[in-house]
Design an enzyme around this catalytic site. Structure first.
Site, PDB file in Angstrom:
ATOM      1  N   HIS A   1       0.830  -1.220   0.000  1.00  0.00           N
ATOM      2  CA  HIS A   1       0.000   0.000   0.000  1.00  0.00           C
ATOM      3  C   HIS A   1       0.861   1.265   0.000  1.00  0.00           C
ATOM      4  CE1 HIS A   1      -3.748  -2.236   0.642  1.00  0.00           C
ATOM      5  NE2 HIS A   1      -3.079  -2.975   1.491  1.00  0.00           N
TER       6      HIS A   1
ATOM      7  N   ASN B   1     -10.212  -3.120   2.016  1.00  0.00           N
ATOM      8  CA  ASN B   1      -9.859  -3.117   0.597  1.00  0.00           C
ATOM      9  C   ASN B   1     -11.105  -2.880  -0.242  1.00  0.00           C
ATOM     10  OD1 ASN B   1      -7.115  -3.645   1.031  1.00  0.00           O
ATOM     11  ND2 ASN B   1      -7.368  -5.851   0.862  1.00  0.00           N
TER      12      ASN B   1
ATOM     13  N   HIS C   1      -4.576   1.182  11.707  1.00  0.00           N
ATOM     14  CA  HIS C   1      -4.384  -0.057  12.462  1.00  0.00           C
ATOM     15  C   HIS C   1      -5.752  -0.664  12.749  1.00  0.00           C
ATOM     16  CE1 HIS C   1      -3.217  -2.969  15.390  1.00  0.00           C
ATOM     17  NE2 HIS C   1      -2.028  -2.460  15.627  1.00  0.00           N
TER      18      HIS C   1
END
Length: 711
Positions: free
Chosen positions: A80, A153, A344
């Site tokens: 990413h 995603n 996170h």
């Protein structure tokens, strides 16, 4: 102040923007200084022993400037790395107290600030926006109770079931280590070698090989939380939840040939489109949806809810829309915000908790570990873009890049010297408590038998595709595997496709000169080193539905043309009425309309009016636009003699886009598209705005692919 005593965010206010404001600097009208505030007298010359003498080590201004420059790049993300970000807000439609006690999901008057980062997965920071790749879709909510990160995603499933295999997956898809080739591409031997030996990856591979793998824009792709999480309400009751982002711009993709050409014309196409849309006030919007499953229904499905390679079809558990996110502000500084933001999946708030998904459990460790390396130490949460809005009060101290200046002698708990502060918050005071789940089992390196179905959902996905979507998947597999040099790897993948669909396997096999053969049943994969292969046999279960229309992009088109890019291809002498009417009415419908001409400057209409040219045929291409309009007039004669104009039209037709023309503008269409037969779907020849807008809403007219033209 205790968190539960904090005042709610005022409706309309953006506390994160206010918080970031004190860190922003504008040097306009200010003297240049060193990092210590010393005014700089000369920023052009280093300190020397005489005009032509050696530079002196005592030049602390030079040393500070050069040292900072030498260290201004931080390690890029392992995956990413290539990303784009934007600020915005989330507003709830209806309280969700029945399922979760999370405050931001229970107050419809609050506009929760968010920062969103979109990304590709495989490529480096300098790679193209446009590879066939999974896209990251990470949202940081700055809530009243702290930061909540929904890290996902643009596909609802993942390649692997257990985080133990994540380094192997990434090593396989990254450039091959001997020659660092190819960049930002999965079409090479190591990736498909790995995938052909990991049948659990087949579901996400199907999504990747579909049109989802190349979004038209970042604004027109769905987002998913991937994992099954928990909602916990005030009574401590648990419900399983999956998160969905539904774009109000529709779900749109690029044609493969179009993506390749765009990558050459504008490597930053997705990043630029997101930035320009926000700058122009065409704010991207997504609705947040949830699929909720009662705790007691966990085992009522023919698949395991904790398996990250499986989705819950919307036809089985509908998505409930609960709120809307709007991105309305671009970052002030790419590095300080988009590059330094740290997401996170373990950043949660009371009312949201984890499940025993083995991929999620591994991510809870990995994300902290990688931020420590990438952002220089344990205080990455103090970087302005990562700061929570509530004050951080704990006994954690020191470390590199510490910004907070804690006062007092006490940095431990329990204590009496500070009257026990900072206090622990009881659950009734907003404190986070983990869901109490009884676990009585042996320590073991195995997977549940319920994880062994690797092919029923890929088959469901393929069965749910429209005719053109199936054709694109066949072509994508053929291209990717055609790049694989080792024939046994190609053969293994083609044989595995038989487990998904016989037609798919035969089509791909025919393109590669291979005959698919049924693999010995059952297929094995991900076998523990000390395990019996028979213990991990792949099985294929019967699902209660043969198709799931909800996964097809063909069923997710928007009902408007807001923020679609329309090219008006014209030249001097264009007829005023049709030209101005089309431009005005398309803009009123929310489209981005640009005038494209043979040269920069101005286009002069038949009556003498002048309009600025947005781009020329020398520097732009049809692949950047969603549709093309050719108004009539003397300008058409100029375009008929311009090879760039003819290519512009023929390429737009090749990529199945809507095209409109007025009067003699049709002559440019017929010269550019020799096989054009009017009437034809997607071709509007009378310049009727509503008909053209209706064609733009349909996005593409894929039947043209069956009668292709060179372009």
């Amino acid at each position: 102040m205790k968190i539960n005593e904090q005042e709610p965010f005022e409706n309309g206010a953006n506390p994160k923007q206010e918080q970031l404001g004190k860190y922003k600097g504008d040097s306009h009208g200010e003297f240049m200084t060193t990092n210590q505030g010393l005014k700089v007298n000369d920023d052009q010359n280093s300190l020397k022993a005489g005009e032509r003498g050696p530079s002196l080590l005592e030049d602390f201004i030079f040393r500070e400037k050069m040292t900072h420059f030498d260290h201004e790049r931080i390690p890029e993300r392992i995956v990413h790395a290539r990303g784009s970000g934007a600020h915005g807000e989330f507003q709830l439609y209806k309280p969700m107290g029945k399922y979760t006690k999370a405050k931001f999901l229970n107050d419809t008057s609050v506009k929760t600030p968010v920062f969103v980062r979109f990304s590709t997965v495989q490529g480096s920071r300098g790679s193209t926006d446009l590879p066939r790749d999974i896209r990251g879709f990470a949202v940081k909510f700055y809530t009243q109770e702290g930061n909540y990160d929904l890290v996902g995603n643009n596909t609802p499933v993942f390649f692997i079931q257990d985080a133990m295999k994540f380094p192997d997956l990434v090593h396989a898809v990254k450039p091959e280590p001997d020659n660092e080739i190819p960049q930002a591409a999965s079409a090479h031997d190591t990736f498909w070698d790995f995938i052909s030996l990991m049948p659990e990856a087949m579901h996400n591979i199907m999504w990747l090989m579909s049109d989802r793998g190349i979004p038209r824009t970042l604004r027109s792709m769905e987002g998913f939380g991937i994992h099954t999480f928990r909602f916990i309400n005030d009574e401590g009751k648990s419900h399983f939840v999956k998160f969905h982002w539904k774009p109000l711009q529709g779900v749109l993709g690029l044609a493969w040939d179009e993506a390749q050409r765009l990558a050459g014309k504008d490597t930053d196409y997705h990043r630029r489109d997101l930035w320009d849309s926000i700058e122009n006030g065409l704010y991207p919007e997504w609705e947040l949806g949830v699929q909720i499953v009662p705790q007691e229904d966990e085992h009522k499905f023919p698949f395991d809810l904790l398996d990250p390679t499986k989705l819950i079809p919307e036809e089985m558990v509908p998505v409930e829309i609960i709120g809307k996110m709007t991105l309305n502000r671009n970052p002030d500084n790419f590095f300080a915000e988009t590059e330094q933001v740290a997401f996170h999946p373990g950043h949660v708030v009371p009312g949201i908790d984890f499940t025993n998904d083995p991929l999620l459990q591994g991510r809870l460790f990995s994300y902290t570990d990688t931020q420590l390396s990438r952002l220089g130490g344990p205080n990455f949460h103090e970087i302005p873009i990562n700061r929570s809005i509530p004050d951080v009060t704990n006994n954690q101290r020191d470390g590199i890049h510490r910004m907070q200046i804690p006062k007092g002698k006490v940095s431990y708990h329990p204590n009496s010297m500070a009257q026990g502060c900072p206090f622990q918050a009881m659950m009734t005071e907003g404190g986070f408590t983990s869901f109490e789940e009884r676990i009585d089992s042996s320590k073991i390196r195995k997977r549940s038998q319920s994880f062994f179905d690797h092919f029923s959902q890929p088959t469901l996905f393929y069965n749910s595709m429209s005719v053109h979507e199936k054709r694109h998947i066949q072509n994508a597999f053929s291209f990717e595997l055609g790049k694989v040099q080792r024939v046994p790897i190609r053969k293994r993948m083609v044989d595995m496709l038989l487990e998904v669909d016989e037609e798919l396997a035969k089509k791909v096999g025919d393109h590669l000169g291979l005959v698919p053969e049924r693999l010995p049943q059952p297929i094995t994969g991900s076998i523990p080193a000390d395990g019996d292969p028979a213990e991990h046999h792949s099985v294929k279960v019967e699902l209660p539905l043969s198709e799931a229309p909800s996964v097809s992009m063909a069923n997710k088109l928007p009902d408007n043309i807001r923020a679609r890019r329309i090219a008006i291809l014209t030249a001097d002498g264009v007829n005023d009425e049709a030209f101005t009417r089309m431009k005005k009415e398309l803009c009123e419908l929310g489209a981005i309309v640009q005038i494209i001409a043979p040269r920069h400057g101005f286009v002069t209409t038949k009556s003498g009016e002048q309009y600025p040219v947005d781009d020329s045929l020398l520097t732009t291409a049809s692949v950047i636009f969603d549709a093309v309009y050719v108004p009539g007039g003397e300008g058409v004669h100029t375009l008929l003699e311009h090879s760039g104009a003819i290519h512009f039209i023929s390429e737009a037709y090749k990529h199945c886009k809507p095209i409109a023309a007025d009067e003699n503008g049709v002559e440019l269409l017929t010269k550019s598209i020799p096989q054009l037969a009017v009437p034809e779907d997607g071709i509007v020849i009378d310049g009727e705005v509503q008909e053209f807008a209706g064609a733009i809403m349909l996005h593409r007219f894929w039947d043209r692919e069956m009668n292709p033209i060179p372009a």
